[in-house]
Design an enzyme around this catalytic site. Structure first.
Site, mmCIF file in Angstrom:
data_model
loop_
_atom_site.group_PDB
_atom_site.id
_atom_site.type_symbol
_atom_site.label_atom_id
_atom_site.label_comp_id
_atom_site.label_asym_id
_atom_site.label_seq_id
_atom_site.Cartn_x
_atom_site.Cartn_y
_atom_site.Cartn_z
ATOM 1 N N GLU A 59 -2.201 -52.728 -28.938
ATOM 2 C CA GLU A 59 -1.375 -53.480 -28.797
ATOM 3 C C GLU A 59 -1.200 -54.478 -30.406
ATOM 4 O O GLU A 59 -2.426 -54.219 -31.199
ATOM 5 C CB GLU A 59 -1.104 -54.441 -27.371
ATOM 6 C CG GLU A 59 -0.566 -56.047 -27.478
ATOM 7 C CD GLU A 59 -0.320 -56.794 -26.373
ATOM 8 O OE1 GLU A 59 0.463 -57.231 -25.580
ATOM 9 O OE2 GLU A 59 -1.579 -56.311 -24.885
ATOM 10 N N ASN A 388 4.951 -53.973 -18.092
ATOM 11 C CA ASN A 388 3.757 -53.854 -18.438
ATOM 12 C C ASN A 388 2.723 -54.316 -17.039
ATOM 13 O O ASN A 388 2.434 -53.160 -17.060
ATOM 14 C CB ASN A 388 3.401 -54.933 -19.513
ATOM 15 C CG ASN A 388 1.941 -55.210 -19.837
ATOM 16 O OD1 ASN A 388 0.987 -54.482 -19.920
ATOM 17 N ND2 ASN A 388 1.806 -56.154 -19.736
ATOM 18 N N GLU A 389 2.677 -55.847 -16.725
ATOM 19 C CA GLU A 389 1.844 -55.991 -15.780
ATOM 20 C C GLU A 389 3.150 -56.983 -15.031
ATOM 21 O O GLU A 389 2.356 -58.500 -14.619
ATOM 22 C CB GLU A 389 1.208 -56.715 -16.234
ATOM 23 C CG GLU A 389 0.659 -57.741 -17.113
ATOM 24 C CD GLU A 389 -0.832 -58.206 -18.147
ATOM 25 O OE1 GLU A 389 -1.921 -57.017 -17.399
ATOM 26 O OE2 GLU A 389 -0.674 -59.051 -18.634
#
Length: 673
Positions: A59, A388-389
């Site tokens: 990232e 993503n989350e």
């Protein structure tokens, strides 16, 4: 880096290994105590270990891309930052004090909708008087005797101007230079190279103008010549080498929370990161103002490292590419902005087009884009992540739309879903329940917890349904203080606790198919989040103790997990011991990974069933320290690093005395009739 163990104290009838304390008293103590005995069943493997078991999560946080692995040395090379002169200085021109005798520069913002709409107009008034300076990313790291490649786009509006390109240190000493004569009246690329005469951590780039006139500049760029695989305008070789040395099974990209964006307008859009570098759209990094304790107003994404480069990097390392795309929900810790379901189509189409970009023939629209970038053959992408989350019903609703569209067109594509930001609690429970109902293939779980949590949860997956979704342990790192605390350290205790947890990941290879530490990288002066796997400055880099744990597991993964038990139970913390065993069908070896999380030496014995014996030699690698708060650093980059020793063996039993606070890896060839 490997350091040789300086002693092996004894080899008994069952192939005894000893390391750690070597006093006579400790020898007597060992002799008096019975070893902890582990039974290993070689003949009946439990499950295959996936080639993707240990991988990399990248990232762009902590200046990991621009200013990090992407080797561009000029910050804001195309003047597209929100404040378009960030990174640029005019040391002898001050418009506010009317001191413009030498000249001045102004950013011109065109009305164009093109990605690179801004350029710099320089009016030079005094011969050899005006200087334009770029400060780089916390300075520019310069290596002696290395060639540096300069390029720019320029358009001469009037006059006769030469440009003297110089790298200089803080005293003004010139470290390398070249000259460019931009004479064309239309936009043209100019290039030149020069060799540095000295090393410097914080150099600057000076452009000194000779003559008088007006000139337009854009895409001002400087790269070292020693990039990864010597690719022009490529990646920083030492950082990629640290990644390649992990032998990763996959590369997850581009994040992380930057996939989501603080709002949807600032989400990561892969289509804006491919094609010609000058046509890629600069974006403020979502970590720019996330943490009050580490503001980074100059943190932007140039996307010189874009989706094509990520795919290429995965290919270089022999890793499966695993891109993660926005599901139409901005970061729920920020705005949580939602795209309405009836407007989700373009987001879903981005996923379908990405698969075509990665895998399509060159006669398809997006396959042609890839081919035109120099890669006519498909990247053979097998995995794609949706979100993503994210959490809650909004995520499940959007995931369903992605899954239906992807599976309809690409039924063999493996879709990675997410269980939210935490490994337990209401968000996690809801996500797991709903995704199981949908028959999700792989669910991404994240864990940022204390070392104690990692030690206590080595048995987390022992009870998971073997017929349910597979697990991607996509982000994990033990925190010495708290999640996102600036005081977290990459201590040996964090690394050791992660190693203990990882024995449970490997032991449950039936369920766990992918794992990766996060975050991956951090600039020593540009970080926002700690801890991190790899630290770097402008000239050097090092792996943390956590890095070496990851490397030992990844480079010793094996092909099949074996049953390893004590008194019929997995070794998950009883007596503060953690262990897993695997066979490697490619080499005919058995591989043990053993963690001793106690402050005492512990004598252990491994009895192998299903073999006739062991080869006469094996290899022992140990990572250890009796101080759990020790860290690696630029001054001591291998304070904790693997120690390796060839060992002599016989029989089918191993007696191993484990040093306090240690991770040991043993590889031994087996004899099977």
């Amino acid at each position: 880096m490997k350091r040789i163990l300086n002693h092996i104290l004894g080899i008994g009838a069952g192939a005894a290994l000893f390391y750690g304390c070597n006093t006579a008293a400790s020898d007597d103590k060992r002799a008096e105590s019975d070893p902890v005995t582990f039974q290993v069943n070689y003949g009946e493997p439990i499950a295959p270990i996936q080639p993707t078991m240990y991988g990399i999560f990248f990232e762009d946080i902590n200046f990991a891309a621009d200013g990090g692995i992407y080797a561009e040395m000029v910050k804001n090379r195309s003047f597209e930052f929100d404040l378009p002169m960030i990174g640029w200085l005019q040391p002898n021109s001050d418009r506010f004090s009317m001191n413009e005798k030498s000249g001045f520069a102004s950013v011109i913002k065109t009305d164009s909708d093109e990605p690179n709409a801004n350029f710099l107009r320089v009016e030079v008034k005094a011969d050899n008087g005006y200087v334009l300076r770029n400060e780089g990313f916390k300075g520019m790291g310069v290596k002696k005797d290395l060639q540096y490649n300069f390029s720019m786009m320029a358009r001469n509006q009037s006059g006769d101007i030469k440009m003297h390109i110089q790298l200089a240190d803080s005293t003004g000493k010139v470290l390398g230079k070249t000259t460019i004569d931009p004479d064309a009246s239309e936009w043209k690329e100019y290039t030149s190279s020069f060799t540095a005469t000295s090393e410097e951590m914080k150099a600057v780039l000076n452009i000194q103008f000779e003559g008088k006139g007006v000139i337009d500049l854009d895409m001002i760029s400087l790269f070292p010549s020693d990039t990864w695989k010597n690719r022009p305008k490529g990646m920083r070789a030492d950082l990629v080498q640290l990644l390649d040395d992990l032998d990763p099974g996959f590369l997850r990209f581009p994040g992380g929370c930057i996939v989501e964006g603080r709002n949807l307008a600032r989400r990561y859009q892969w289509k804006k990161t491919v094609g010609s570098i000058e046509d890629r759209t600069t974006l403020v990094n979502r970590w720019n103002t996330e943490f009050a304790h580490r503001p980074a107003p100059d943190y932007y994404q140039s996307f010189g490292l874009g989706f094509f480069e990520y795919f290429q990097l995965a290919e270089d390392m022999g890793a499966e590419p695993l891109p993660i795309l926005s599901c139409g929900i901005a970061c729920q810790f920020n705005t949580g902005e939602l795209v309405p379901m009836d407007e989700l189509g373009p987001y879903v189409q981005d996923a379908l087009d990405l698969i075509e970009f990665a895998n399509g023939d060159s006669n398809t629209a997006w396959g042609k884009v890839r081919a035109d970038m120099g890669h006519p053959q498909p990247f053979n992408m097998k995995y794609i992540g949706v979100g993503n989350e994210q959490w809650g019903p909004q995520y499940i609703e959007r995931y369903k739309a992605f899954e239906a569209a992807i599976k309809s067109k690409y039924p063999d594509m493996i879709i990675v879903s997410g269980s939210g930001p935490f490994p337990d609690g209401e968000m996690f429970d809801y996500g797991m329940k709903e995704l199981k109902k949908l028959g999700a293939e792989i669910i991404d779980e994240h864990y940022y917890r204390s070392p104690e949590w990692f030690l206590e949860n080595a048995d987390r997956y022992d009870s998971y349904d073997r017929n349910g979704p597979k697990v991607f342990a996509g982000e994990y790192a033990a925190q010495t203080v708290a999640i996102a605390s600036p005081d977290n350290k990459n201590s040996w205790m964090t690394a050791l606790s992660e190693a203990a947890f990882m024995t449970g990941l490997e032991r449950n290879a039936e369920v766990v198919h992918l794992t990766s530490y996060a975050p991956l990288m951090a600039h020593s002066e540009g970080w926002q989040w700690t801890p991190d796997l790899i630290w770097f400055n402008n000239l050097s880099s090092y792996g943390t103790p956590n890095y070496y744990v990851q490397k030992l597991f990844s480079t010793n993964r094996g092909t099949h997990v074996l049953s390893l038990t004590e008194n019929g139970k997995p070794v998950t913390g009883e007596k503060k011991l953690y262990a897993t065993a695997a066979k490697d069908e490619n080499t005919g070896e058995v591989i043990f990974k053993i963690v001793n999380a106690s402050s005492d030496e512990q004598n252990t014995q491994f009895k192998l069933n299903g073999i006739d014996g062991l080869a006469s030699k094996g290899r022992l690698t140990v990572l250890k320290s009796d101080k759990t708060d020790v860290v690696n650093s630029f001054e001591s980059p291998v304070a904790i690093a693997p120690e390796e020793q060839e060992i002599a063996l016989k029989g089918n039993e191993l007696t191993v005395n484990l040093a306090p606070y240690s991770l040991s890896v043993i590889r031994v060839k087996t004899v099977v009739q």
